[in-house]
Structure formats: C-alpha cells, structure tokens
Design a protein around this motif. Structure first.
Motif, PDB file in Angstrom:
ATOM      1  N   GLY A  54     -24.536   3.615  15.855  1.00 46.22           N
ATOM      2  CA  GLY A  54     -24.313   4.793  15.350  1.00 46.22           C
ATOM      3  C   GLY A  54     -23.975   4.677  13.792  1.00 46.22           C
ATOM      4  O   GLY A  54     -24.527   3.660  12.983  1.00 46.22           O
ATOM      5  N   SER A  55     -23.440   5.823  13.270  1.00 45.87           N
ATOM      6  CA  SER A  55     -23.117   6.029  11.739  1.00 45.87           C
ATOM      7  C   SER A  55     -22.260   4.749  11.144  1.00 45.87           C
ATOM      8  O   SER A  55     -21.657   4.212  12.059  1.00 45.87           O
ATOM      9  CB  SER A  55     -22.337   7.281  11.518  1.00 45.87           C
ATOM     10  N   ASP A  56     -22.638   4.330  10.088  1.00 47.22           N
ATOM     11  CA  ASP A  56     -22.171   3.447   9.121  1.00 47.22           C
ATOM     12  C   ASP A  56     -22.698   2.034   9.139  1.00 47.22           C
ATOM     13  O   ASP A  56     -22.362   1.144   8.296  1.00 47.22           O
ATOM     14  CB  ASP A  56     -20.565   3.073   9.459  1.00 47.22           C
ATOM     15  N   ALA A  57     -23.289   1.613  10.176  1.00 47.30           N
ATOM     16  CA  ALA A  57     -23.952   0.428  10.567  1.00 47.30           C
ATOM     17  C   ALA A  57     -25.119   0.008   9.755  1.00 47.30           C
ATOM     18  O   ALA A  57     -26.189  -0.473  10.334  1.00 47.30           O
ATOM     19  CB  ALA A  57     -24.192   0.037  12.058  1.00 47.30           C
ATOM     20  N   ILE A  58     -25.161   0.096   8.356  1.00 54.62           N
ATOM     21  CA  ILE A  58     -26.461  -0.108   7.610  1.00 54.62           C
ATOM     22  C   ILE A  58     -26.392  -1.617   7.074  1.00 54.62           C
ATOM     23  O   ILE A  58     -27.406  -2.168   7.326  1.00 54.62           O
ATOM     24  CB  ILE A  58     -26.103   0.790   6.405  1.00 54.62           C
ATOM     25  N   ALA A  59     -25.004  -2.074   6.545  1.00 51.39           N
ATOM     26  CA  ALA A  59     -25.424  -3.302   6.204  1.00 51.39           C
ATOM     27  C   ALA A  59     -25.045  -4.382   7.379  1.00 51.39           C
ATOM     28  O   ALA A  59     -25.529  -5.461   7.410  1.00 51.39           O
ATOM     29  CB  ALA A  59     -24.325  -3.712   5.080  1.00 51.39           C
ATOM     30  N   GLY A  60     -24.239  -3.943   8.323  1.00 48.90           N
ATOM     31  CA  GLY A  60     -24.057  -4.698   9.349  1.00 48.90           C
ATOM     32  C   GLY A  60     -22.857  -4.379  10.216  1.00 48.90           C
ATOM     33  O   GLY A  60     -22.133  -3.089  10.197  1.00 48.90           O
ATOM     34  N   VAL A  61     -22.252  -5.215  11.258  1.00 48.50           N
ATOM     35  CA  VAL A  61     -21.305  -4.922  12.384  1.00 48.50           C
ATOM     36  C   VAL A  61     -20.564  -6.130  12.370  1.00 48.50           C
ATOM     37  O   VAL A  61     -20.801  -7.485  12.384  1.00 48.50           O
ATOM     38  CB  VAL A  61     -21.966  -4.471  13.525  1.00 48.50           C
ATOM     39  N   ILE A  62     -19.193  -5.642  12.269  1.00 47.85           N
ATOM     40  CA  ILE A  62     -18.139  -7.020  12.602  1.00 47.85           C
ATOM     41  C   ILE A  62     -17.381  -6.639  13.738  1.00 47.85           C
ATOM     42  O   ILE A  62     -16.615  -5.851  14.006  1.00 47.85           O
ATOM     43  CB  ILE A  62     -17.272  -6.841  11.436  1.00 47.85           C
ATOM     44  N   ASN A  63     -17.594  -7.346  14.816  1.00 50.78           N
ATOM     45  CA  ASN A  63     -16.829  -7.415  16.380  1.00 50.78           C
ATOM     46  C   ASN A  63     -15.871  -8.407  16.256  1.00 50.78           C
ATOM     47  O   ASN A  63     -15.995  -9.392  16.284  1.00 50.78           O
ATOM     48  CB  ASN A  63     -18.189  -7.468  17.282  1.00 50.78           C
ATOM     49  N   ILE A  64     -14.521  -7.766  16.688  1.00 49.78           N
ATOM     50  CA  ILE A  64     -13.266  -8.567  16.649  1.00 49.78           C
ATOM     51  C   ILE A  64     -13.108  -8.570  18.111  1.00 49.78           C
ATOM     52  O   ILE A  64     -12.994  -7.867  19.026  1.00 49.78           O
ATOM     53  CB  ILE A  64     -12.084  -8.000  16.070  1.00 49.78           C
ATOM     54  N   ILE A  65     -13.363 -10.054  18.856  1.00 49.18           N
ATOM     55  CA  ILE A  65     -12.977 -10.295  20.272  1.00 49.18           C
ATOM     56  C   ILE A  65     -11.481 -10.669  20.263  1.00 49.18           C
ATOM     57  O   ILE A  65     -11.167 -11.498  19.669  1.00 49.18           O
ATOM     58  CB  ILE A  65     -13.940 -11.114  20.798  1.00 49.18           C
ATOM     59  N   LEU A  66     -10.810  -9.876  21.222  1.00 51.11           N
ATOM     60  CA  LEU A  66      -9.098 -10.062  21.137  1.00 51.11           C
ATOM     61  C   LEU A  66      -9.065 -11.253  22.190  1.00 51.11           C
ATOM     62  O   LEU A  66      -9.890 -11.723  22.994  1.00 51.11           O
ATOM     63  CB  LEU A  66      -8.402  -9.055  21.702  1.00 51.11           C
ATOM     64  N   ASP A  67      -7.971 -12.093  22.006  1.00 57.16           N
ATOM     65  CA  ASP A  67      -7.669 -13.150  22.848  1.00 57.16           C
ATOM     66  C   ASP A  67      -7.242 -12.741  24.085  1.00 57.16           C
ATOM     67  O   ASP A  67      -6.157 -11.766  24.095  1.00 57.16           O
ATOM     68  CB  ASP A  67      -6.786 -14.289  21.983  1.00 57.16           C
ATOM     69  N   ASP A  68      -7.678 -13.489  25.114  1.00 53.82           N
ATOM     70  CA  ASP A  68      -6.847 -12.856  26.369  1.00 53.82           C
ATOM     71  C   ASP A  68      -6.668 -14.142  27.200  1.00 53.82           C
ATOM     72  O   ASP A  68      -6.583 -14.201  28.447  1.00 53.82           O
ATOM     73  CB  ASP A  68      -8.161 -12.220  27.421  1.00 53.82           C
ATOM     74  N   ARG A  69      -6.258 -15.321  26.590  1.00 53.61           N
ATOM     75  CA  ARG A  69      -5.864 -16.508  27.417  1.00 53.61           C
ATOM     76  C   ARG A  69      -4.278 -16.410  28.097  1.00 53.61           C
ATOM     77  O   ARG A  69      -3.738 -15.934  27.416  1.00 53.61           O
ATOM     78  CB  ARG A  69      -6.100 -17.895  26.460  1.00 53.61           C
ATOM     79  N   PRO A  70      -4.329 -17.219  29.194  1.00 48.56           N
ATOM     80  CA  PRO A  70      -3.019 -17.553  29.756  1.00 48.56           C
ATOM     81  C   PRO A  70      -2.191 -18.362  28.733  1.00 48.56           C
ATOM     82  O   PRO A  70      -2.928 -19.023  27.836  1.00 48.56           O
ATOM     83  CB  PRO A  70      -3.132 -17.809  30.906  1.00 48.56           C
ATOM     84  N   GLY A  71      -0.988 -18.325  29.011  1.00 48.77           N
ATOM     85  CA  GLY A  71       0.053 -19.125  28.543  1.00 48.77           C
ATOM     86  C   GLY A  71       0.766 -18.530  27.059  1.00 48.77           C
ATOM     87  O   GLY A  71       0.620 -17.345  26.910  1.00 48.77           O
ATOM     88  N   LEU A  72       1.337 -19.439  26.297  1.00 47.28           N
ATOM     89  CA  LEU A  72       2.234 -18.922  25.346  1.00 47.28           C
ATOM     90  C   LEU A  72       1.819 -19.650  24.055  1.00 47.28           C
ATOM     91  O   LEU A  72       1.998 -20.929  24.005  1.00 47.28           O
ATOM     92  CB  LEU A  72       3.737 -18.714  25.628  1.00 47.28           C
ATOM     93  N   ARG A  73       1.686 -19.141  22.886  1.00 47.91           N
ATOM     94  CA  ARG A  73       1.296 -20.087  21.753  1.00 47.91           C
ATOM     95  C   ARG A  73       2.375 -19.440  20.730  1.00 47.91           C
ATOM     96  O   ARG A  73       2.408 -18.058  20.404  1.00 47.91           O
ATOM     97  CB  ARG A  73      -0.161 -19.727  21.255  1.00 47.91           C
ATOM     98  N   ALA A  74       2.388 -20.219  19.652  1.00 45.31           N
ATOM     99  CA  ALA A  74       3.552 -19.740  18.571  1.00 45.31           C
ATOM    100  C   ALA A  74       3.205 -20.564  17.250  1.00 45.31           C
ATOM    101  O   ALA A  74       2.671 -21.792  17.488  1.00 45.31           O
ATOM    102  CB  ALA A  74       4.918 -19.900  18.999  1.00 45.31           C
TER     103      ALA A  74
END
Length: 888
Positions: A256-276
């Motif tokens: 759709g609209s706006d995707a003239i130059a390209g698309v940036i897709n952020i995939i969120l982290d879903d791993r188990p455990g705890l990180r800091a």
C-alpha cells in the motif's frame, strides 16, 4: 498493507534465522503437551516452533512435498520432534536453541539447480560469528517482500537485507536509525542540531526521503511520526528486535501507500529465558556520555502459549563542537562588565532521555488456530540550543519602547539568551488478531492495529517580547499528534496447478483511518502583546506556539483490496505478480501493480528483475494543516499573517491551490545473485521515476485579493515536480575457517543520484534545484565488516565510507558564495567480545576510533560552528564504549 500469516507467524520460514547459538547442552523441558495434527511438514514445524520456542532451520527444498506425523499428548521436546518428522526421510536434532533439519544419510535429495547458499547474497553484513558447523550454510527464510512461506533471502524476487540481532548490537547507539545507517548504505539518517529535526531526525533510503519508506513491525504497519510524516524508527527499542529485514524495492502493490523506496520490517524477539545488558559510552572529548540499560525475555503461558517483552532505558548528554561566536566575543569587549557563557551556543547532539519497551504474546486455541498480540511504547524527552540572541543585534527584543516605560529585557537576560528547545515524544503501538489454518492449503490472519505519535515542544530561557515584563521565560508551544488505525483480513491459498510448487495466492483487504491533530500552546507563546505596536517581536522568541487558528483535528480514510501471486513453474524459474486497489476519501481510487521474475542458472548464479508502480497518499497533515505566524501592522494596528495555508483555504484556492493528488512512482530493477565457494554476491541496479511530488509554492498576496485575515505572504502544498532516482546496490559476503577460528567479511555499496525532470508547475527555488544536482547527501556509500571468532573470543570491525556532498549557507565575507563541497569521509569501528561460561558477556569497542572529522565548515562559521550542521554523519569525533551482558 499488511501481509498474510507468513509475515507474522513464527513459521519455519521465520524461524530459519541468521544465527543459531553455539552448540551447548540446553536444558529441555521435561515433558509438555503437544497437539499437532498430521499436515504439511513446514506447517507442522511452525506449530512445533511455537510450542517450544525453538528456532527451526531447514533448506526449503528439503521440506517441499513432505508430510508430518501427528503428535498428540505429553512428550519431551526431543521425542515430539522425532515423532513429527518420522517417516519423512529427514532427520532432526536440537542444537542449543535451534532445531536442525537435514536429509537422512540414505534419503535421496531432489536434484535442483545450485542455489545461493546460506546467509543470502543480499546480506548487508556478515553472519553472526560462532555459529555451529553447518548452520551458517543454511538458506535464510524471510517474510518481507513475499507471501510465500518458504522463500529465502537468496530466492526472493527483490533484494532483501537481513540484519540479525548480533549485527544490530554492533552499534553503540540506542537509536535504531543509527544502526541501520551503519549496516546498510542504502539507508541514512542525519544528526541535526536544532529545531524539531534534532529529535525526529530526517532519513533517506536509496536517496529518497523517509516518507517514501514503509515501516512494519511483525509484518504490521507501524505508524508515522506526527512530526515529519515518516516512520521514526528511533522509537523502537533495539533490545526487543530479533532481526530486521530491509526490502530495497518499491512495494506499494503489496503493502500500500508509502512503499516507494522500500520496506523495513522489524521482527520482535520471542525467545524464552531472560537477558539483560548495561552499557556506557563517551566521546573522546569527554562529553556526550550515554548510559543504556536493557532487559528482555520470555516465558511460557501454560502449555499453549508464550509471552515475551523488553525494556530499554538510555540517557545521553549533550555534545558541543564549536568555538565562541565572533559576535559574542565582540559583545564581551563592548560590555566588559557582562559575563557570557563560553560558548553561548553549542553545536552538537541534544540532551535526551528515553524509555522504550515491547510486549509480544501468542496463545494456541483448539485446532490449528492462534491468538496473538504485540505492542511497543516510547517516552522520550530532549533539550537542545537555539541561536544566541545578541542584545546589541536583537532590537525587536531589547529596544526601549513607550509600551513599557523603564523596562528592558536586559534586566532579565543582560548577556542575551539562548532559547532552550525541548521535546516530549510519546509513541504507542498495539496489534492483535487471530490466525491459523482453515485447511492444508488455506491460511488466514485477521488483525487490528492502532498506533499513535504525540510530539510536544517547549521553549525555555526566552521571552515573548511584545508582552514586556509580563512575559514568562518558559513556554509550552503545543502538541502535534497522529493516530493510525488499521483493520486487515489476509489469506493465502496454495493451489496445485502443476509445476515445481503450488501457485501461492495471497489475497485480502484493509481499512485504515489516519487522524492528525494540533493542540494549542500556552497563550503567552503566541499572544500579541502591547509591545507589538512598537515593533517588539510577537510570540515565544525562537519558535512561536501553536495558536487556536492552527489547532484542529482532521482524518483521512481509505479501503484497499489486493491479490499477490507467486509461482515456481519449474525449479529454476520463479514468477510473481501483484495488484492492489485503494480508495481514498481525499482523492479517489488508485491501482498499483507489480511484475517480477527470477531465473537460476546451474552455476550458482541467478538473475532477477521487477517492475512496479507505487504511490504515497497525501496525509491529513498535507491536506488540512496550516502553519503561520502573526505580527502587528505598525501603520494601522491590524494583525498581519504570513505562512502556510492548507489547500482548502479560500485564499489559497483563489491564488491557485488545487486538491492534492497522490505522489506516484514507476520502479524498475534488475539484479544478479551469485554464490560459490563461500562467496555470496548480489548486484542490483534500479530506477525510480516519481511524479506529482509535493513541494510548497510561495507568493506575496496581490493587492485587491479578498484577504479577510490580512495575509501579507503565504505558501501552500502542491503536486509540482517530477524526479528520477537511479543507482546500484552491491552486496558481498565471504566466510571461511582460517586457523582455529572462523573469519567473516562483508561489503555493501550503494550509489544513487536524483535529478529533477520537470518543475514547470511550480519552479523550485534555484538553490533547492542545485542541492539536487550537486548532492546534498553523499551519492555513494560503503559499509565493510570484518570479524574473527575463536571460541569465546570475538573480534569485529566495520568501516563506513561516505562520498562527497555539498552544503549551502552564508559567507559573511563573500555574499555570492553559497556552496561548500566536502571531501569523502571514512569512519572505522572496532570491538572485542568475550563470552564467559556463566552466561556473562563483556564487550568493549570504539566508534570512529581514529577520531576523524569532516572538513571545517566555512559557511555560517560566524555562528561558532566548526562542522556543517547538515552533515550526513556524526561530527562529534571518536567514541568508546563498554557493554556487560547476561543471559539467564
């Protein structure tokens, strides 16, 4: 446009990630409940990945045409996996947090032309170091630019860069836009020092403005900023990102609209455990300290779901690369009893504090259906300098008037004042829905998405001179906000029509409402006081607040339907076609289409090409907003106005304003992809012809024109010119074992240029045309990465090259000199990391380790700046940093 389930589900396609943790013993869940019916093996592995949180890595060709066994009951993860792939002719093993799917030793493997291996030729950075043998030779499955659930980055019809979590952590910055600039030369963000762009920073992709880039999170549209009308990726916490995919091609027919130059897709982290992690950085000059802290992790929701999230906090101090202003030095000589701050005005990055977070959850229902939801938030505040006001040169503030007998602002600011411009930025994004399989061939994904951007500004250490002694010195200037609501229904049907693969038919619909609004600032920030009749400045000095005449709320509505086809008639050939129709309440209908093809040769070489049309719909900001200032006519006492009107204003219409049309484009690209003996290489040339691009038309109001608001001059948006952007992307990666360790290297190159083809409707300012012709941004950029991993020790470096660019300004010694050209710039980074056995990781590094600076700015130097305020990179010099990480 959002995509089908392939864009959101952690399917085997999404789970075939860039990196698999080192092969160490992992504590598996003793037993858990599984309910996975017999089905296509790829979908079964999707369900297994969701249930266990393990990543699945497999060559797509291995999975084609294979079926899984049913798994019902309580099993260990290993037993469930063995049952699932039993009889398929494949073997599966758990290595760390990953599942590796391989051909059984005795199983025949389908003959197929050689394909680019592992880690895709379109990578813009090297694969993570330290992956176990065999894993980094796997094809990566991506979810951007295709709705075929088993397509790898090397097999896509358009170029896609895949940036892993490890690569994103290469950057010291907490701003994702800085990280993308470091890793992907096609993307660039500026570091400006004043005004709203100091906080909502302008970006470009392939030389085109950020408003031509569509941002997605987990495949769902991410809202634009209320300030700047482009995605502000700095609002997304880096600690929450599993990987980032950058589609370098027009994709309006798909999204759709706006995707003239390209698309940036952020995939969120879903791993188990705890990180800091905690991190500290400082520039070599001893300023710009930044503290970053992050916490992320995930846990199971009983036996059917999981929830994960992340929090990130960072606070950065100001920098200053300047000398004392010449006029400040002269003022001190003329007024020896007045002490000035040295410097009176800083040129550098602003002071800023941010808190960002994310949440990502899913829950499996009966059968093969799943509820999911995810969200993001950002809360930030910042402060930076405006220009210093010299008492000897700012008569509209400091002159004595009969309006305020015996009063002077010298009693408040005897040494002048430097307004402190502040921002308060809030972003919230929520998306949720249900997805699943309606049959072995048909999947669905129904979702609602809401996002909002709220940007408020303030001004301290300044005055509204027209109010005299009643003027405050701190002002709330007002707030801009934009809400984006999207409803999607997406489906994918795999139709057996013969050929190497079924015909992948994706189709769906979208409804969207975008609302833009402006809230009024403090009355004192825009009020016309009694001093205005004597020539004293009106409004908060530096930036007047938003008055009631500017305030309001407006929305734009649109509806869309699309079809996206992809088919592999023979193993070597992939074909794609997409079409999308959108109806907008502001201008009517728009149809975009895309044609694409890819052909593989039996020597590790493939050729790909696309042709598509695209568009950017005018936003409520473009259609309805206005921005003007007021002053007092000293002759008759009437209020005069000047500034920008919206295109629906009767005065603007009488002077030629027309309803806005969408900005449109024609995109064409041709590329080759090669893989052999550890070398991957892609070369893509592209051209984007854009039409009806927006600009502002400015004019004085002719005498005799009906003008009830007394506008002396005005401007308005209009579709005014055509432009052509063309260039080339080259991406290469090479990896091999050297000695006892693993060596990786990558090289990414982007070159582009933009020219104005036609601006007859509203001739552009000659200076702006010259900026296009002579490149106000580097026409060429290179990012080269090198890494070596030896057990727990890793060393990596990255070199970034910026080509020549120009800036304009004023030269107090030569009024005819408007340009300065800057030489190319090379910046080098280096870091060393060590993993301890107890889960602790220590990493130290430096950015711009040779403390390089660009050419000194000769224009506008009378304001004390040393380096161009429009530089395309950080001009604060070298920086060192230290990071401590822990995986629980």
């Amino acid at each position: 446009m959002t995509s089908t389930r392939a864009l959101n589900a952690p399917v085997f396609a999404l789970a075939a990630v860039l990196a698999v943790p080192p092969a160490v013993a992992t504590a598996q869940v003793a037993h858990q409940a599984f309910s996975i019916p017999a089905q296509d093996l790829g979908r079964a592995l999707t369900a297994y990945s969701r249930a266990t949180g393990l990543q699945v890595a497999a060559r797509p060709a291995l999975l084609q045409g294979r079926r899984s066994q049913a798994v019902e009951g309580r099993f260990s993860q290993a037993d469930a996996l063995a049952r699932l792939v039993g009889g398929s002719g494949l073997t599966a093993r758990i290595v760390g947090d990953a599942v590796l799917i391989e051909a059984a030793p005795s199983a025949p493997v389908r003959a197929a032309p050689a394909r680019p291996a592992a880690n895709a030729a379109t990578r813009s950075a090297p694969p993570p170091l330290g992956t176990p043998g065999g894993v980094d030779a796997l094809d990566e499955v991506i979810v951007t630019g295709t709705r075929q659930a088993s397509r790898t980055a090397a097999e896509t019809l358009s170029p896609v860069d895949v940036l892993s979590q490890e690569e994103i952590r290469e950057s010291v910055s907490g701003d994702l836009q800085d990280t993308l600039t470091l890793l992907a030369p096609s993307f660039n963000v500026q570091r400006l020092h004043a005004d709203p762009p100091a906080f909502v920073r302008p970006t470009t992709m392939r030389g085109m403005p950020g408003k031509y880039v569509l941002a997605l999170v987990n495949g769902r549209r991410y809202h634009n900023s209320a300030q700047g009308q482009a995605p502000d990726l700095s609002t997304i916490p880096s600690a929450s990102i599993r990987r980032t995919e950058i589609l370098r091609d027009g994709a309006s027919a798909q999204y759709g609209s706006d995707a003239i130059a390209g698309v940036i897709n952020i995939i969120l982290d879903d791993r188990p455990g705890l990180r800091a992690f905690s991190q500290f950085s400082r520039y070599y000059q001893g300023d710009g300290e930044e503290y970053r802290f992050g916490l992320g992790g995930g846990l199971a929701l009983g036996e059917n779901g999981s929830i994960s999230g992340a929090l990130e906090y960072n606070r950065q101090g100001r920098t200053g690369r300047q000398v004392q202003r010449p006029d400040a030095l002269a003022f001190e000589l003329a007024h020896p009893g007045v002490e000035l701050r040295d410097p009176v005005q800083k040129w550098g990055q602003p002071e800023e504090e941010r808190l960002k977070g994310s949440l990502n959850a899913n829950y499996r229902l009966s059968g093969n259906h799943e509820l999911y939801a995810f969200g993001l938030f950002n809360d930030s505040e910042g402060m930076t300098d405006f220009n210093w006001r010299n008492p000897d040169a700012t008569s509209n503030v400091y002159k004595a008037t009969a309006a305020f007998p015996g009063f002077s602002f010298l009693s408040i600011f005897p040494g002048g004042f430097t307004p402190q411009f502040g921002s308060k930025i809030e972003d919230y994004h929520l998306s949720g829905g249900v997805r699943g399989d309606l049959s072995d061939r048909l999947t669905y994904d129904l979702a609602l998405t809401w996002g909002t951007s709220r940007v408020a500004f303030s001004l301290d250490d300044t005055v509204n001179a027209s109010l005299g002694p009643k003027s405050p010195t701190s002002f709330f200037l007002g707030r801009e906000y934009q809400d984006d609501f999207v409803a999607n229904a997406d489906f994918v049907y795999r139709l057996p029509v013969g050929g190497s693969e079924p015909l992948n038919i994706a189709f769906g619909a979208e409804a969207r409402v975008v609302t833009y609004g402006v809230q009024v600032g403090d009355k004192a920030s825009w009020e016309i006081g009694p001093g205005a009749a004597y020539g004293l400045a009106v409004g908060s000095n530096g930036m007047p607040g938003y008055s009631p005449a500017r305030a309001g709320e407006w929305d734009a509505r649109s509806y869309a339907a699309y079809v996206d086809l992809e088919w592999r008639p023979v193993e070597a050939l992939t074909l794609g076609a997409a079409g999308r129709y959108e109806d907008h309440d502001s201008f009517g209908g728009n149809f975009d289409y895309r044609l694409a093809a890819r052909y593989e040769l039996p020597v590790g070489l493939a050729v790909r090409g696309t042709y598509s049309t695209g568009f950017r719909a005018p936003k409520p900001f473009d259609l309805y907003s206005s921005a003007f200032t007021q002053s007092l006519n000293l002759t008759n006492g009437s209020v005069n106005n000047s500034g920008r009107l919206n295109v629906n204003d009767p005065l603007a219409i009488s002077l030629g304003a027309q309803p806005l049309k969408p900005e449109t484009s024609k995109n064409s690209a041709l590329g080759v992809v090669y893989n052999n003996h550890g070398l991957t290489l892609s070369i893509d040339v592209y051209r984007v012809d854009s039409k009806d691009r927006l600009t502002t038309r400015s004019m004085s109001v002719p005498a005799g024109t009906p003008n009830p608001q007394n506008f002396t001059s005005l401007s308005y948006f209009m579709n005014a010119y055509e432009a052509r952007t063309q260039g080339v992307d080259i991406v290469a990666a090479y990896r091999r074992d050297i000695g006892p360790g693993r060596f990786n290297t990558s090289l990414s190159y982007n070159q582009n240029e933009t020219e104005i083809l036609d601006d007859r409707l509203a001739p552009l300012n000659p200076l702006n045309k010259e900026l296009f012709a002579r490149r106000s941004r580097p026409g060429a950029g290179v990012s080269a990465g090198f890494g070596y991993d030896l057990g727990s020790l890793s060393v990596s470096s990255r070199i970034r090259y910026y080509g020549t660019w120009i800036d304009m300004g004023t030269d107090p010694d030569d009024a005819d000199r408007l340009w300065q050209e800057f030489d190319p710039m090379v910046l080098a980074n280096l870091s060393v990391s060590y993993d301890f056995a107890n889960g602790v990781n220590v990493k130290v590094g430096g950015e711009n380790i040779f403390d390089s600076y660009p050419d000194r700015a000769t224009l506008d130097a009378n304001r004390g700046l040393l380096y161009s305020r429009n530089a395309p990179f950080d001009t604060d010099g070298g920086q060192y940093w230290m990071r401590l990480g822990y995986n629980f």
